[in-house]
Design a protein around this motif. Structure first.
Motif, PDB file in Angstrom:
ATOM      1  N   LYS A 293      -6.225   9.261   0.529  1.00 11.30           N
ATOM      2  CA  LYS A 293      -6.440   8.123   1.420  1.00 11.30           C
ATOM      3  C   LYS A 293      -6.316   6.848   0.589  1.00 11.30           C
ATOM      4  CE  LYS A 293      -9.895   5.930   4.376  1.00 11.30           C
ATOM      5  NZ  LYS A 293     -11.289   5.997   4.857  1.00 11.30           N
ATOM      6  N   GLY A 294      -5.369   6.022   0.989  1.00 10.15           N
ATOM      7  CA  GLY A 294      -5.184   4.737   0.331  1.00 10.15           C
ATOM      8  C   GLY A 294      -5.486   3.617   1.305  1.00 10.15           C
ATOM      9  N   CYS A 295      -6.313   2.683   0.878  1.00 14.64           N
ATOM     10  CA  CYS A 295      -6.680   1.554   1.739  1.00 14.64           C
ATOM     11  C   CYS A 295      -6.405   0.244   1.010  1.00 14.64           C
ATOM     12  CB  CYS A 295      -8.159   1.608   2.110  1.00 14.64           C
ATOM     13  SG  CYS A 295      -8.598   3.005   3.150  1.00 14.64           S
ATOM     14  N   VAL A 296      -6.018  -0.742   1.768  1.00 16.91           N
ATOM     15  CA  VAL A 296      -5.831  -2.085   1.233  1.00 16.91           C
ATOM     16  C   VAL A 296      -6.685  -3.035   2.063  1.00 16.91           C
ATOM     17  CG1 VAL A 296      -3.770  -2.540   2.645  1.00 16.91           C
ATOM     18  CG2 VAL A 296      -4.135  -3.833   0.541  1.00 16.91           C
ATOM     19  N   GLU A 297      -7.299  -3.992   1.382  1.00 16.83           N
ATOM     20  CA  GLU A 297      -8.147  -4.971   2.051  1.00 16.83           C
ATOM     21  C   GLU A 297      -7.738  -6.370   1.597  1.00 16.83           C
ATOM     22  OE1 GLU A 297     -12.887  -6.084   2.478  1.00 16.83           O
ATOM     23  OE2 GLU A 297     -12.288  -4.127   1.704  1.00 16.83           O
ATOM     24  N   TRP A 298      -7.716  -7.305   2.533  1.00 16.02           N
ATOM     25  CA  TRP A 298      -7.353  -8.677   2.221  1.00 16.02           C
ATOM     26  C   TRP A 298      -7.962  -9.607   3.257  1.00 16.02           C
ATOM     27  CZ3 TRP A 298      -4.478  -5.342   4.970  1.00 16.02           C
ATOM     28  CH2 TRP A 298      -3.897  -5.779   6.146  1.00 16.02           C
TER      29      TRP A 298
ATOM     30  N   LEU B  73       0.839  -1.203   0.000  1.00 13.95           N
ATOM     31  CA  LEU B  73       0.000   0.000   0.000  1.00 13.95           C
ATOM     32  C   LEU B  73       0.870   1.248   0.000  1.00 13.95           C
ATOM     33  CD1 LEU B  73      -2.710   1.482   0.227  1.00 13.95           C
ATOM     34  CD2 LEU B  73      -2.551   1.175   2.709  1.00 13.95           C
ATOM     35  N   HIS B  74       1.908   1.250   0.810  1.00 12.06           N
ATOM     36  CA  HIS B  74       2.836   2.385   0.850  1.00 12.06           C
ATOM     37  C   HIS B  74       3.465   2.613  -0.526  1.00 12.06           C
ATOM     38  CE1 HIS B  74       6.847   4.210   1.517  1.00 12.06           C
ATOM     39  NE2 HIS B  74       6.155   4.994   2.331  1.00 12.06           N
ATOM     40  N   GLU B  75       3.901   1.534  -1.172  1.00 10.36           N
ATOM     41  CA  GLU B  75       4.517   1.662  -2.499  1.00 10.36           C
ATOM     42  C   GLU B  75       3.516   2.176  -3.529  1.00 10.36           C
ATOM     43  OE1 GLU B  75       7.811   1.253  -3.313  1.00 10.36           O
ATOM     44  OE2 GLU B  75       7.953   1.211  -1.129  1.00 10.36           O
ATOM     45  N   GLU B  76       2.291   1.696  -3.488  1.00  8.87           N
ATOM     46  CA  GLU B  76       1.270   2.153  -4.435  1.00  8.87           C
ATOM     47  C   GLU B  76       0.893   3.608  -4.176  1.00  8.87           C
ATOM     48  OE1 GLU B  76       0.011   0.416  -7.014  1.00  8.87           O
ATOM     49  OE2 GLU B  76       1.295  -1.295  -6.512  1.00  8.87           O
TER      50      GLU B  76
ATOM     51  N   THR C  33      -8.539  -4.579   6.887  1.00 12.61           N
ATOM     52  CA  THR C  33      -8.364  -3.354   6.124  1.00 12.61           C
ATOM     53  C   THR C  33      -7.370  -2.462   6.855  1.00 12.61           C
ATOM     54  OG1 THR C  33     -10.649  -3.475   5.349  1.00 12.61           O
ATOM     55  CG2 THR C  33      -9.542  -1.354   5.131  1.00 12.61           C
ATOM     56  N   HIS C  34      -6.507  -1.838   6.078  1.00 10.53           N
ATOM     57  CA  HIS C  34      -5.560  -0.873   6.659  1.00 10.53           C
ATOM     58  C   HIS C  34      -5.473   0.313   5.701  1.00 10.53           C
ATOM     59  CE1 HIS C  34      -2.440   0.169   9.516  1.00 10.53           C
ATOM     60  NE2 HIS C  34      -1.803   0.709   8.493  1.00 10.53           N
ATOM     61  N   CYS C  35      -5.476   1.519   6.247  1.00 10.80           N
ATOM     62  CA  CYS C  35      -5.448   2.731   5.435  1.00 10.80           C
ATOM     63  C   CYS C  35      -4.245   3.592   5.805  1.00 10.80           C
ATOM     64  CB  CYS C  35      -6.727   3.539   5.619  1.00 10.80           C
ATOM     65  SG  CYS C  35      -8.219   2.682   5.073  1.00 10.80           S
ATOM     66  N   LEU C  36      -3.704   4.269   4.793  1.00  7.78           N
ATOM     67  CA  LEU C  36      -2.644   5.250   4.983  1.00  7.78           C
ATOM     68  C   LEU C  36      -3.093   6.554   4.322  1.00  7.78           C
ATOM     69  CD1 LEU C  36       0.551   3.159   4.079  1.00  7.78           C
ATOM     70  CD2 LEU C  36      -0.288   3.743   6.365  1.00  7.78           C
ATOM     71  N   TYR C  37      -2.617   7.655   4.849  1.00  2.00           N
ATOM     72  CA  TYR C  37      -2.951   8.967   4.312  1.00  2.00           C
ATOM     73  C   TYR C  37      -1.666   9.643   3.849  1.00  2.00           C
ATOM     74  CZ  TYR C  37      -7.507   8.432   6.492  1.00  2.00           C
ATOM     75  OH  TYR C  37      -8.751   7.978   6.839  1.00  2.00           O
ATOM     76  N   ALA C  38      -1.796  10.436   2.782  1.00  2.00           N
ATOM     77  CA  ALA C  38      -0.649  11.183   2.280  1.00  2.00           C
ATOM     78  C   ALA C  38      -1.126  12.558   1.837  1.00  2.00           C
ATOM     79  CB  ALA C  38       0.013  10.464   1.114  1.00  2.00           C
TER      80      ALA C  38
ATOM     81  N   LEU D 268      -5.022  -8.795  -2.864  1.00  2.00           N
ATOM     82  CA  LEU D 268      -5.166  -7.503  -2.191  1.00  2.00           C
ATOM     83  C   LEU D 268      -6.038  -6.589  -3.042  1.00  2.00           C
ATOM     84  CD1 LEU D 268      -1.409  -6.917  -1.267  1.00  2.00           C
ATOM     85  CD2 LEU D 268      -3.165  -7.893   0.187  1.00  2.00           C
ATOM     86  N   GLN D 269      -6.932  -5.839  -2.395  1.00  2.00           N
ATOM     87  CA  GLN D 269      -7.751  -4.850  -3.089  1.00  2.00           C
ATOM     88  C   GLN D 269      -7.334  -3.464  -2.596  1.00  2.00           C
ATOM     89  OE1 GLN D 269      -9.530  -7.495  -1.380  1.00  2.00           O
ATOM     90  NE2 GLN D 269      -9.325  -8.656  -3.276  1.00  2.00           N
ATOM     91  N   PHE D 270      -6.919  -2.620  -3.539  1.00  2.00           N
ATOM     92  CA  PHE D 270      -6.478  -1.263  -3.216  1.00  2.00           C
ATOM     93  C   PHE D 270      -7.561  -0.276  -3.610  1.00  2.00           C
ATOM     94  CE2 PHE D 270      -2.618  -3.674  -3.987  1.00  2.00           C
ATOM     95  CZ  PHE D 270      -1.860  -3.349  -2.878  1.00  2.00           C
TER      96      PHE D 270
END
Length: 113
Positions: free
Chosen positions: A90-95, A50-53, A104-109, A78-80
């Motif tokens: 806001k980027g979230c990944v779900e698996w 998720l960080h890389e994407e 689900t985990h989300c990161l903000y930039a 993984l679903q981004f």
């Protein structure tokens, strides 16, 4: 009184039952530890990906948002999902983890606009 050399059958049975009890206790514990280790490994891989994407959306001048896509990494689908909220991306990944529970985990930039 008679001299006894060696073990009696009762001592052997007691020793075997102690050994089997110990094995019966520790095998499920070791199995559970392996499952938890796999869950943490998958979580670490998903958050890293998720960080890389998310980096692609940060450094692109005009990112196309919202965006959603799937990827299969290390055998884990993984679903981004990426959306823009104010000036944050806001980027979230779900698996599904090893216990087949959805995580689900989300990161903000901060966007570069």
């Amino acid at each position: 009184m008679k001299e006894k050399n060696g073990y009696s059958i009762i001592e052997v049975i007691i020793a075997a039952s102690l050994f089997l009890s110990t094995v019966a206790i520790f095998v499920p514990i070791l199995n559970q530890l392996q499952i938890e280790k796999n869950i943490l490994r998958d979580k670490r891989i998903a958050i890293y990906q998720l960080h890389e994407e998310l980096q692609q959306y940060i450094w692109t001048d005009t990112p196309i948002l919202p965006a959603a896509y799937s990827d299969n990494i290390s055998g884990t689908p993984l679903q981004f999902k990426f959306i823009e909220i104010n000036q944050l991306i806001k980027g979230c990944v779900e698996w599904k983890n090893a216990k087949q529970i959805s995580e689900t985990h989300c990161l903000y930039a901060h966007s570069n606009k």
